[in-house]
Design a protein around this motif. Structure first.
Motif, mmCIF file in Angstrom:
data_model
loop_
_atom_site.group_PDB
_atom_site.id
_atom_site.type_symbol
_atom_site.label_atom_id
_atom_site.label_comp_id
_atom_site.label_asym_id
_atom_site.label_seq_id
_atom_site.Cartn_x
_atom_site.Cartn_y
_atom_site.Cartn_z
ATOM 1 N N GLY A 123 -59.660 6.008 29.633
ATOM 2 C CA GLY A 123 -60.007 7.513 29.319
ATOM 3 C C GLY A 123 -59.315 7.893 27.996
ATOM 4 N N ALA A 124 -59.309 8.971 27.831
ATOM 5 C CA ALA A 124 -58.532 9.770 26.607
ATOM 6 C C ALA A 124 -57.899 10.865 27.178
ATOM 7 C CB ALA A 124 -59.401 10.266 25.506
ATOM 8 N N LEU A 125 -56.929 11.353 26.430
ATOM 9 C CA LEU A 125 -56.172 12.674 26.879
ATOM 10 C C LEU A 125 -55.886 13.152 25.580
ATOM 11 C CD1 LEU A 125 -54.180 14.393 28.579
ATOM 12 C CD2 LEU A 125 -52.237 12.961 27.590
ATOM 13 N N TYR A 126 -56.579 14.561 25.712
ATOM 14 C CA TYR A 126 -56.794 15.534 24.320
ATOM 15 C C TYR A 126 -55.470 16.570 24.560
ATOM 16 C CZ TYR A 126 -58.908 18.038 20.570
ATOM 17 O OH TYR A 126 -59.105 18.566 19.352
ATOM 18 N N VAL A 127 -54.499 16.267 23.815
ATOM 19 C CA VAL A 127 -53.317 17.455 23.883
ATOM 20 C C VAL A 127 -53.607 18.364 22.751
ATOM 21 C CG1 VAL A 127 -50.974 17.737 23.758
ATOM 22 C CG2 VAL A 127 -51.935 15.657 24.976
ATOM 23 N N SER A 128 -53.888 19.758 23.011
ATOM 24 C CA SER A 128 -53.837 20.739 21.821
ATOM 25 C C SER A 128 -52.871 21.692 21.864
ATOM 26 C CB SER A 128 -55.175 21.611 22.273
ATOM 27 O OG SER A 128 -55.503 22.566 21.318
ATOM 28 N N GLY A 129 -52.221 21.779 20.858
ATOM 29 C CA GLY A 129 -50.908 22.847 20.892
ATOM 30 C C GLY A 129 -51.562 24.134 20.046
ATOM 31 N N GLU A 130 -52.635 24.117 19.578
ATOM 32 C CA GLU A 130 -53.251 25.289 18.715
ATOM 33 C C GLU A 130 -54.165 26.034 19.813
ATOM 34 O OE1 GLU A 130 -54.545 24.093 14.934
ATOM 35 O OE2 GLU A 130 -52.569 23.554 14.198
ATOM 36 N N GLU A 131 -55.118 25.610 20.624
ATOM 37 C CA GLU A 131 -56.021 26.103 21.381
ATOM 38 C C GLU A 131 -55.696 25.891 22.632
ATOM 39 O OE1 GLU A 131 -60.325 25.671 19.285
ATOM 40 O OE2 GLU A 131 -59.278 23.703 19.438
#
Length: 458
Positions: A123-131
Protein backbone atom coordinates in the motif's frame (compact mmCIF):
# COMPACT_ATOMS: atom_id res chain seq x y z
CA UNK A 1 29.05 24.00 24.16
CA UNK A 2 30.04 23.68 20.53
CA UNK A 3 28.45 26.30 18.35
CA UNK A 4 26.91 25.57 14.98
CA UNK A 5 28.58 27.03 11.91
CA UNK A 6 26.98 28.52 8.83
CA UNK A 7 27.45 28.35 5.08
CA UNK A 8 25.78 30.31 2.32
CA UNK A 9 24.33 28.21 -0.50
CA UNK A 10 23.30 29.46 -3.93
CA UNK A 11 19.72 28.42 -4.61
CA UNK A 12 20.37 28.34 -8.39
CA UNK A 13 23.51 26.20 -8.67
CA UNK A 14 24.08 24.86 -5.14
CA UNK A 15 27.56 26.40 -4.76
CA UNK A 16 28.68 26.93 -1.17
CA UNK A 17 30.30 30.13 0.12
CA UNK A 18 31.95 30.86 3.45
CA UNK A 19 30.31 34.29 3.72
CA UNK A 20 27.42 36.15 2.17
CA UNK A 21 27.95 38.10 -1.03
CA UNK A 22 25.60 39.72 -3.48
CA UNK A 23 26.60 37.63 -6.49
CA UNK A 24 27.34 33.91 -6.66
CA UNK A 25 30.88 33.44 -7.94
CA UNK A 26 29.97 30.11 -9.56
CA UNK A 27 26.88 30.92 -11.67
CA UNK A 28 27.03 34.75 -11.38
CA UNK A 29 23.41 35.01 -10.25
CA UNK A 30 22.47 37.93 -8.01
CA UNK A 31 20.84 37.69 -4.56
CA UNK A 32 20.62 33.89 -4.55
CA UNK A 33 22.78 33.08 -1.49
CA UNK A 34 20.83 31.71 1.47
CA UNK A 35 22.18 30.85 4.89
CA UNK A 36 22.64 27.16 5.69
CA UNK A 37 23.09 26.29 9.36
CA UNK A 38 25.37 23.33 10.02
CA UNK A 39 25.07 21.32 13.25
CA UNK A 40 27.85 21.44 15.77
CA UNK A 41 30.69 19.04 15.00
CA UNK A 42 31.13 16.41 17.60
CA UNK A 43 32.16 12.82 17.98
CA UNK A 44 30.43 10.73 15.34
CA UNK A 45 28.17 8.01 16.57
CA UNK A 46 28.60 4.57 15.09
CA UNK A 47 24.92 3.87 14.71
CA UNK A 48 23.13 2.18 11.88
CA UNK A 49 23.27 -1.23 10.37
CA UNK A 50 25.71 -2.16 7.60
CA UNK A 51 24.50 -0.77 4.29
CA UNK A 52 23.39 2.68 3.26
CA UNK A 53 24.59 5.31 5.69
CA UNK A 54 26.54 2.77 7.75
CA UNK A 55 29.49 3.83 9.90
CA UNK A 56 31.68 1.09 8.39
CA UNK A 57 32.33 0.62 4.67
CA UNK A 58 33.25 -2.46 2.68
CA UNK A 59 35.31 -2.71 -0.49
CA UNK A 60 34.52 -5.17 -3.26
CA UNK A 61 35.73 -5.86 -6.77
CA UNK A 62 33.34 -4.59 -9.39
CA UNK A 63 33.50 -7.93 -11.21
CA UNK A 64 32.35 -9.75 -8.07
CA UNK A 65 29.27 -7.58 -7.56
CA UNK A 66 26.11 -9.42 -8.56
CA UNK A 67 23.81 -7.67 -11.00
CA UNK A 68 20.71 -6.35 -9.28
CA UNK A 69 17.44 -6.55 -11.16
CA UNK A 70 15.26 -3.45 -11.07
CA UNK A 71 11.95 -4.76 -9.77
CA UNK A 72 9.69 -1.89 -10.68
CA UNK A 73 6.04 -1.49 -9.82
CA UNK A 74 3.54 0.42 -11.90
CA UNK A 75 1.90 3.69 -10.96
CA UNK A 76 -1.34 2.85 -12.75
CA UNK A 77 -0.76 5.66 -15.29
CA UNK A 78 1.12 4.74 -18.47
CA UNK A 79 2.22 8.33 -19.13
CA UNK A 80 3.73 8.62 -15.67
CA UNK A 81 5.42 5.23 -16.01
CA UNK A 82 6.92 6.42 -19.29
CA UNK A 83 8.54 9.42 -17.61
CA UNK A 84 9.73 7.24 -14.71
CA UNK A 85 11.35 4.81 -17.13
CA UNK A 86 8.89 1.95 -16.63
CA UNK A 87 7.53 2.51 -13.13
CA UNK A 88 8.73 3.16 -9.59
CA UNK A 89 11.95 1.54 -8.38
CA UNK A 90 11.88 0.37 -4.73
CA UNK A 91 14.18 2.49 -2.59
CA UNK A 92 14.24 5.37 -5.06
CA UNK A 93 13.49 9.03 -4.33
CA UNK A 94 11.36 10.96 -6.83
CA UNK A 95 10.88 14.72 -6.81
CA UNK A 96 7.94 16.27 -8.65
CA UNK A 97 7.93 20.03 -9.14
CA UNK A 98 5.43 22.38 -10.70
CA UNK A 99 3.53 25.63 -10.41
CA UNK A 100 0.73 25.97 -7.84
CA UNK A 101 -2.47 24.49 -9.23
CA UNK A 102 -0.71 22.41 -11.88
CA UNK A 103 -2.13 19.20 -10.44
CA UNK A 104 0.78 17.65 -8.55
CA UNK A 105 -1.25 16.66 -5.49
CA UNK A 106 -4.15 15.43 -7.61
CA UNK A 107 -1.89 13.25 -9.75
CA UNK A 108 -0.09 11.72 -6.77
CA UNK A 109 -3.36 11.14 -4.92
CA UNK A 110 -4.61 9.18 -7.91
CA UNK A 111 -1.41 7.13 -7.92
CA UNK A 112 -1.55 6.46 -4.18
CA UNK A 113 -5.18 5.29 -4.25
CA UNK A 114 -4.69 2.99 -7.21
CA UNK A 115 -1.25 1.54 -6.54
CA UNK A 116 -0.37 -1.42 -8.75
CA UNK A 117 2.47 -3.93 -8.89
CA UNK A 118 4.58 -5.48 -6.16
CA UNK A 119 4.05 -2.54 -3.82
CA UNK A 120 0.29 -2.89 -4.04
CA UNK A 121 0.22 -5.34 -1.13
CA UNK A 122 2.18 -2.92 1.04
CA UNK A 123 0.00 0.00 0.00
CA UNK A 124 0.81 3.69 0.09
CA UNK A 125 1.14 6.34 2.77
CA UNK A 126 0.20 9.90 1.85
CA UNK A 127 1.77 12.46 4.20
CA UNK A 128 0.37 15.96 3.73
CA UNK A 129 1.91 18.94 5.43
CA UNK A 130 -0.26 21.55 3.73
CA UNK A 131 -3.71 19.95 3.81
CA UNK A 132 -5.63 18.19 6.55
CA UNK A 133 -6.74 14.59 6.18
CA UNK A 134 -10.33 15.85 5.89
CA UNK A 135 -9.37 17.90 2.85
CA UNK A 136 -7.66 14.87 1.31
CA UNK A 137 -10.79 12.80 1.88
CA UNK A 138 -12.96 15.45 0.25
CA UNK A 139 -10.70 15.60 -2.80
CA UNK A 140 -10.66 11.81 -3.16
CA UNK A 141 -14.48 11.71 -2.86
CA UNK A 142 -14.86 14.47 -5.46
CA UNK A 143 -12.59 12.64 -7.90
CA UNK A 144 -14.31 9.31 -7.30
CA UNK A 145 -11.14 7.56 -6.06
CA UNK A 146 -11.03 4.41 -3.95
CA UNK A 147 -10.35 5.29 -0.32
CA UNK A 148 -10.31 1.83 1.27
CA UNK A 149 -6.57 1.09 1.20
CA UNK A 150 -4.85 4.48 1.30
CA UNK A 151 -3.33 5.54 4.61
CA UNK A 152 -3.04 9.28 5.18
CA UNK A 153 -1.38 11.49 7.77
CA UNK A 154 -1.06 15.23 8.31
CA UNK A 155 2.51 15.73 9.51
CA UNK A 156 5.42 18.12 8.98
CA UNK A 157 8.08 16.57 11.25
CA UNK A 158 10.55 14.31 9.44
CA UNK A 159 11.31 12.52 12.71
CA UNK A 160 7.67 11.50 13.13
CA UNK A 161 7.40 10.58 9.45
CA UNK A 162 10.31 8.18 9.91
CA UNK A 163 8.48 6.58 12.81
CA UNK A 164 5.32 6.25 10.71
CA UNK A 165 7.17 4.59 7.84
CA UNK A 166 8.92 2.18 10.20
CA UNK A 167 5.63 1.20 11.82
CA UNK A 168 3.38 1.07 8.73
CA UNK A 169 5.98 -0.30 6.24
CA UNK A 170 4.32 1.12 3.07
CA UNK A 171 5.62 0.48 -0.42
CA UNK A 172 5.16 4.12 -1.48
CA UNK A 173 5.34 7.32 0.58
CA UNK A 174 4.15 10.65 -0.80
CA UNK A 175 5.47 13.75 1.01
CA UNK A 176 3.48 16.86 0.13
CA UNK A 177 5.47 19.05 0.23
CA UNK A 178 9.19 19.12 1.05
CA UNK A 179 9.12 22.90 1.65
CA UNK A 180 6.96 22.56 4.79
CA UNK A 181 8.90 19.68 6.35
CA UNK A 182 11.32 20.28 9.18
CA UNK A 183 13.97 18.45 11.18
CA UNK A 184 14.03 19.08 14.92
CA UNK A 185 17.83 19.26 15.09
CA UNK A 186 18.10 21.99 12.44
CA UNK A 187 17.91 25.50 13.88
CA UNK A 188 15.93 27.36 11.22
CA UNK A 189 12.39 27.90 10.01
CA UNK A 190 10.57 25.42 7.72
CA UNK A 191 11.11 26.29 4.07
CA UNK A 192 14.62 27.62 4.60
CA UNK A 193 17.59 26.21 2.74
CA UNK A 194 18.75 24.39 5.88
CA UNK A 195 15.43 22.69 6.54
CA UNK A 196 14.79 21.73 2.92
CA UNK A 197 18.25 20.25 2.54
CA UNK A 198 18.24 18.36 5.84
CA UNK A 199 14.68 17.08 5.34
CA UNK A 200 15.47 15.79 1.85
CA UNK A 201 18.66 14.12 3.10
CA UNK A 202 16.79 12.35 5.91
CA UNK A 203 14.02 11.15 3.61
CA UNK A 204 16.57 9.94 1.07
CA UNK A 205 18.35 7.89 3.72
CA UNK A 206 15.00 6.52 4.89
CA UNK A 207 14.16 5.37 1.35
CA UNK A 208 17.50 3.59 0.90
CA UNK A 209 17.47 1.88 4.29
CA UNK A 210 13.87 0.63 4.08
CA UNK A 211 13.60 0.09 0.28
CA UNK A 212 10.57 2.38 0.32
CA UNK A 213 9.82 4.56 -2.68
CA UNK A 214 9.56 8.19 -1.57
CA UNK A 215 7.89 10.80 -3.78
CA UNK A 216 8.42 14.41 -2.71
CA UNK A 217 6.44 17.38 -3.99
CA UNK A 218 8.42 20.58 -4.59
CA UNK A 219 7.20 24.11 -5.18
CA UNK A 220 8.44 26.33 -7.98
CA UNK A 221 9.63 29.92 -7.68
CA UNK A 222 8.33 32.78 -9.83
CA UNK A 223 11.35 32.31 -12.11
CA UNK A 224 10.21 28.74 -12.82
CA UNK A 225 12.98 27.02 -10.85
CA UNK A 226 12.59 24.52 -8.06
CA UNK A 227 12.33 26.31 -4.73
CA UNK A 228 15.21 25.47 -2.41
CA UNK A 229 18.91 24.72 -3.01
CA UNK A 230 20.00 23.17 -6.28
CA UNK A 231 21.63 20.34 -4.33
CA UNK A 232 18.13 19.00 -3.72
CA UNK A 233 18.10 17.79 -7.31
CA UNK A 234 21.46 16.06 -6.77
CA UNK A 235 20.20 14.01 -3.83
CA UNK A 236 17.21 12.42 -5.49
CA UNK A 237 17.07 9.74 -8.21
CA UNK A 238 14.39 11.20 -10.47
CA UNK A 239 13.20 14.77 -10.98
CA UNK A 240 10.03 15.58 -12.93
CA UNK A 241 8.44 18.92 -13.71
CA UNK A 242 4.69 19.27 -14.25
CA UNK A 243 3.93 22.25 -16.49
CA UNK A 244 0.52 23.87 -16.86
CA UNK A 245 0.28 26.31 -19.79
CA UNK A 246 -1.89 29.31 -19.03
CA UNK A 247 -5.49 28.84 -20.14
CA UNK A 248 -5.00 25.20 -21.12
CA UNK A 249 -6.39 22.09 -19.48
CA UNK A 250 -3.48 20.00 -20.69
CA UNK A 251 -0.48 19.26 -18.48
CA UNK A 252 2.97 18.12 -19.61
CA UNK A 253 5.15 16.05 -17.29
CA UNK A 254 8.80 16.16 -18.33
CA UNK A 255 11.64 14.19 -16.79
CA UNK A 256 14.76 16.27 -16.16
CA UNK A 257 16.80 13.69 -14.28
CA UNK A 258 16.41 9.93 -14.03
CA UNK A 259 18.96 7.44 -12.78
CA UNK A 260 16.78 4.52 -13.82
CA UNK A 261 15.50 5.59 -17.24
CA UNK A 262 15.74 7.97 -20.16
CA UNK A 263 16.03 11.69 -19.50
CA UNK A 264 13.73 14.25 -21.11
CA UNK A 265 10.77 11.89 -21.44
CA UNK A 266 7.42 13.59 -21.87
CA UNK A 267 4.03 12.58 -20.51
CA UNK A 268 0.81 14.42 -21.37
CA UNK A 269 -2.28 14.63 -19.17
CA UNK A 270 -5.60 16.45 -19.31
CA UNK A 271 -7.11 18.03 -16.19
CA UNK A 272 -10.76 17.03 -15.92
CA UNK A 273 -13.45 16.99 -13.24
CA UNK A 274 -12.41 13.41 -12.47
CA UNK A 275 -8.75 14.23 -12.07
CA UNK A 276 -5.81 13.82 -14.40
CA UNK A 277 -6.54 11.77 -17.52
CA UNK A 278 -3.84 10.35 -19.77
CA UNK A 279 -3.48 11.61 -23.33
CA UNK A 280 -2.44 8.58 -25.35
CA UNK A 281 -2.00 10.48 -28.65
CA UNK A 282 -0.46 13.89 -27.87
CA UNK A 283 0.30 14.65 -31.53
CA UNK A 284 -3.41 14.82 -32.33
CA UNK A 285 -3.87 17.51 -29.64
CA UNK A 286 -0.95 19.69 -30.67
CA UNK A 287 -2.03 19.52 -34.33
CA UNK A 288 -5.50 21.01 -33.87
CA UNK A 289 -5.19 23.41 -36.82
CA UNK A 290 -7.86 25.49 -38.59
CA UNK A 291 -9.28 24.16 -41.83
CA UNK A 292 -7.91 27.10 -43.81
CA UNK A 293 -4.14 27.16 -44.15
CA UNK A 294 -2.60 30.40 -42.92
CA UNK A 295 0.86 31.89 -43.59
CA UNK A 296 3.41 31.42 -40.81
CA UNK A 297 2.46 27.86 -39.78
CA UNK A 298 4.70 24.80 -40.15
CA UNK A 299 4.64 21.32 -38.63
CA UNK A 300 7.69 19.49 -37.34
CA UNK A 301 8.39 16.13 -35.73
CA UNK A 302 10.30 16.58 -32.51
CA UNK A 303 11.82 13.75 -30.50
CA UNK A 304 10.79 13.63 -26.85
CA UNK A 305 12.65 10.98 -24.87
CA UNK A 306 11.82 7.74 -26.68
CA UNK A 307 8.95 8.77 -28.96
CA UNK A 308 8.26 11.24 -31.79
CA UNK A 309 5.80 14.08 -31.31
CA UNK A 310 4.24 16.27 -33.99
CA UNK A 311 3.87 19.92 -33.06
CA UNK A 312 2.98 23.12 -34.90
CA UNK A 313 5.38 26.06 -35.01
CA UNK A 314 3.93 29.48 -35.79
CA UNK A 315 5.85 32.57 -36.83
CA UNK A 316 4.88 36.20 -37.35
CA UNK A 317 7.08 38.61 -39.30
CA UNK A 318 6.07 42.27 -39.24
CA UNK A 319 7.62 45.66 -39.91
CA UNK A 320 9.52 47.22 -37.03
CA UNK A 321 7.33 49.72 -35.21
CA UNK A 322 10.18 51.97 -34.11
CA UNK A 323 13.41 51.07 -32.31
CA UNK A 324 15.36 47.87 -32.74
CA UNK A 325 13.84 44.75 -34.33
CA UNK A 326 12.48 42.26 -31.79
CA UNK A 327 13.26 38.54 -31.70
CA UNK A 328 10.78 36.73 -29.43
CA UNK A 329 10.53 32.94 -29.12
CA UNK A 330 8.06 31.07 -26.90
CA UNK A 331 8.79 27.36 -26.50
CA UNK A 332 12.03 27.76 -28.48
CA UNK A 333 15.51 29.10 -27.89
CA UNK A 334 15.46 32.83 -28.74
CA UNK A 335 19.20 32.83 -29.38
CA UNK A 336 18.85 30.08 -32.00
CA UNK A 337 16.12 32.12 -33.68
CA UNK A 338 18.42 35.14 -33.95
CA UNK A 339 21.28 32.92 -35.16
CA UNK A 340 19.18 31.31 -37.90
CA UNK A 341 17.96 34.71 -39.11
CA UNK A 342 21.62 35.65 -39.60
CA UNK A 343 22.18 32.39 -41.53
CA UNK A 344 19.10 33.21 -43.62
CA UNK A 345 20.62 36.58 -44.54
CA UNK A 346 24.16 35.39 -45.18
CA UNK A 347 23.49 32.19 -47.15
CA UNK A 348 20.02 32.77 -48.62
CA UNK A 349 20.04 36.52 -49.23
CA UNK A 350 16.89 37.20 -47.17
CA UNK A 351 17.36 40.20 -44.87
CA UNK A 352 15.03 40.81 -41.92
CA UNK A 353 16.92 43.59 -40.17
CA UNK A 354 13.85 45.82 -40.46
CA UNK A 355 11.37 43.14 -39.34
CA UNK A 356 10.09 41.97 -35.97
CA UNK A 357 10.11 38.17 -35.75
CA UNK A 358 7.93 36.27 -33.28
CA UNK A 359 7.90 32.46 -32.97
CA UNK A 360 5.69 30.19 -30.86
CA UNK A 361 5.17 26.47 -30.32
CA UNK A 362 1.45 25.71 -30.18
CA UNK A 363 0.13 23.90 -27.13
CA UNK A 364 2.64 25.11 -24.57
CA UNK A 365 5.26 22.51 -25.50
CA UNK A 366 8.91 23.51 -25.19
CA UNK A 367 11.28 22.14 -27.83
CA UNK A 368 14.76 21.54 -26.44
CA UNK A 369 16.31 19.85 -29.47
CA UNK A 370 17.74 21.24 -32.70
CA UNK A 371 15.64 19.13 -35.05
CA UNK A 372 12.99 21.86 -35.36
CA UNK A 373 15.31 24.37 -37.09
CA UNK A 374 14.09 23.70 -40.63
CA UNK A 375 10.42 23.95 -39.64
CA UNK A 376 11.11 27.20 -37.78
CA UNK A 377 12.72 28.81 -40.81
CA UNK A 378 9.92 27.48 -43.04
CA UNK A 379 7.34 29.16 -40.78
CA UNK A 380 9.33 32.42 -40.77
CA UNK A 381 9.62 32.49 -44.57
CA UNK A 382 5.94 31.61 -44.92
CA UNK A 383 4.96 34.62 -42.83
CA UNK A 384 7.52 36.87 -44.50
CA UNK A 385 6.30 35.99 -48.01
CA UNK A 386 2.62 35.86 -46.88
CA UNK A 387 2.32 32.44 -48.49
CA UNK A 388 0.76 29.51 -46.66
CA UNK A 389 2.57 26.17 -46.65
CA UNK A 390 0.80 22.97 -47.78
CA UNK A 391 -1.14 21.36 -44.93
CA UNK A 392 0.35 17.95 -45.71
CA UNK A 393 3.97 19.15 -45.38
CA UNK A 394 6.24 18.39 -42.43
CA UNK A 395 9.86 19.50 -41.96
CA UNK A 396 12.64 18.63 -39.55
CA UNK A 397 16.42 18.97 -39.39
CA UNK A 398 19.17 21.07 -37.86
CA UNK A 399 20.65 24.15 -39.52
CA UNK A 400 24.36 24.89 -39.19
CA UNK A 401 26.08 28.26 -39.29
CA UNK A 402 27.37 27.54 -42.79
CA UNK A 403 23.81 27.04 -44.02
CA UNK A 404 23.97 23.26 -44.24
CA UNK A 405 21.10 20.99 -43.22
CA UNK A 406 22.42 18.61 -40.58
CA UNK A 407 20.69 15.32 -39.73
CA UNK A 408 18.38 14.86 -36.77
CA UNK A 409 18.43 11.62 -34.73
CA UNK A 410 15.78 8.96 -35.38
CA UNK A 411 14.88 10.28 -38.81
CA UNK A 412 13.12 7.10 -39.94
CA UNK A 413 10.82 7.09 -36.91
CA UNK A 414 9.98 10.76 -37.44
CA UNK A 415 8.94 10.14 -41.04
CA UNK A 416 6.78 7.16 -40.08
CA UNK A 417 5.09 9.19 -37.36
CA UNK A 418 4.33 11.96 -39.87
CA UNK A 419 2.89 9.46 -42.33
CA UNK A 420 0.73 7.93 -39.61
CA UNK A 421 -0.93 11.33 -39.07
CA UNK A 422 -1.68 11.89 -42.75
CA UNK A 423 1.31 13.96 -43.95
CA UNK A 424 2.31 13.14 -47.53
CA UNK A 425 5.33 15.43 -48.00
CA UNK A 426 8.43 15.90 -45.86
CA UNK A 427 11.55 18.07 -46.00
CA UNK A 428 14.55 16.61 -44.17
CA UNK A 429 18.37 16.59 -44.42
CA UNK A 430 19.95 14.24 -46.92
CA UNK A 431 21.44 12.12 -44.17
CA UNK A 432 17.90 11.39 -42.93
CA UNK A 433 16.70 10.21 -46.34
CA UNK A 434 15.22 6.71 -45.93
CA UNK A 435 17.05 3.87 -47.65
CA UNK A 436 13.74 2.29 -48.60
CA UNK A 437 10.82 4.47 -49.74
CA UNK A 438 8.03 4.94 -47.20
CA UNK A 439 4.63 4.33 -48.73
CA UNK A 440 2.40 7.39 -48.88
CA UNK A 441 4.99 10.09 -48.18
CA UNK A 442 7.24 11.99 -50.59
CA UNK A 443 10.58 12.89 -49.00
CA UNK A 444 12.53 15.96 -50.20
CA UNK A 445 16.11 15.49 -48.99
CA UNK A 446 18.05 18.77 -48.93
CA UNK A 447 21.68 19.60 -48.21
CA UNK A 448 21.32 23.29 -47.34
CA UNK A 449 18.75 25.74 -46.06
CA UNK A 450 18.67 27.35 -49.52
CA UNK A 451 17.59 24.03 -51.07
CA UNK A 452 14.81 23.73 -48.49
CA UNK A 453 13.54 27.20 -49.41
CA UNK A 454 13.57 26.20 -53.09
CA UNK A 455 11.34 23.23 -52.27
CA UNK A 456 8.92 25.58 -50.47
CA UNK A 457 8.67 27.77 -53.57
CA UNK A 458 7.48 24.84 -55.69
Amino acid sequence: MARSSALYVCTDCGAEHAKWQGQCSACHAWNTLKELRLPAQGKAKSTGSPGYGSASAEVALLADVADATEERFGSGLAELDRVLGGGFVPGSVVLMGGDPGAGKSTLLLQVATGLHGDAGAQGALYVSGEESIQQLAQRARRLGLARDSLRVASETSVDRIEALVTREAPGLVVVDSIQVMHVDTAVSLPGSVTQVRESAARLTRLAKETSTTVVMVGHVTKEGNLAGPKVLEHMIDCFMMLDAPAGSRYRTLRGQKNRFGAVNELGVFAMTEEGMKEVTNPSAIFLERPKEAAPGSAVTVTWEGTRPLLVEIQALVDDVQGGHPRRVAVGLDAQRLAMHLAVLHRHCGVAMADQDVFANVVGGVRINETGADLALMAAVMSSFRARALPRDLVAFGEIGLTGEARPAPNGQERLREARKHGFTRAICPRANRPRQPIDGIQVHAVATLAEALDVLRE
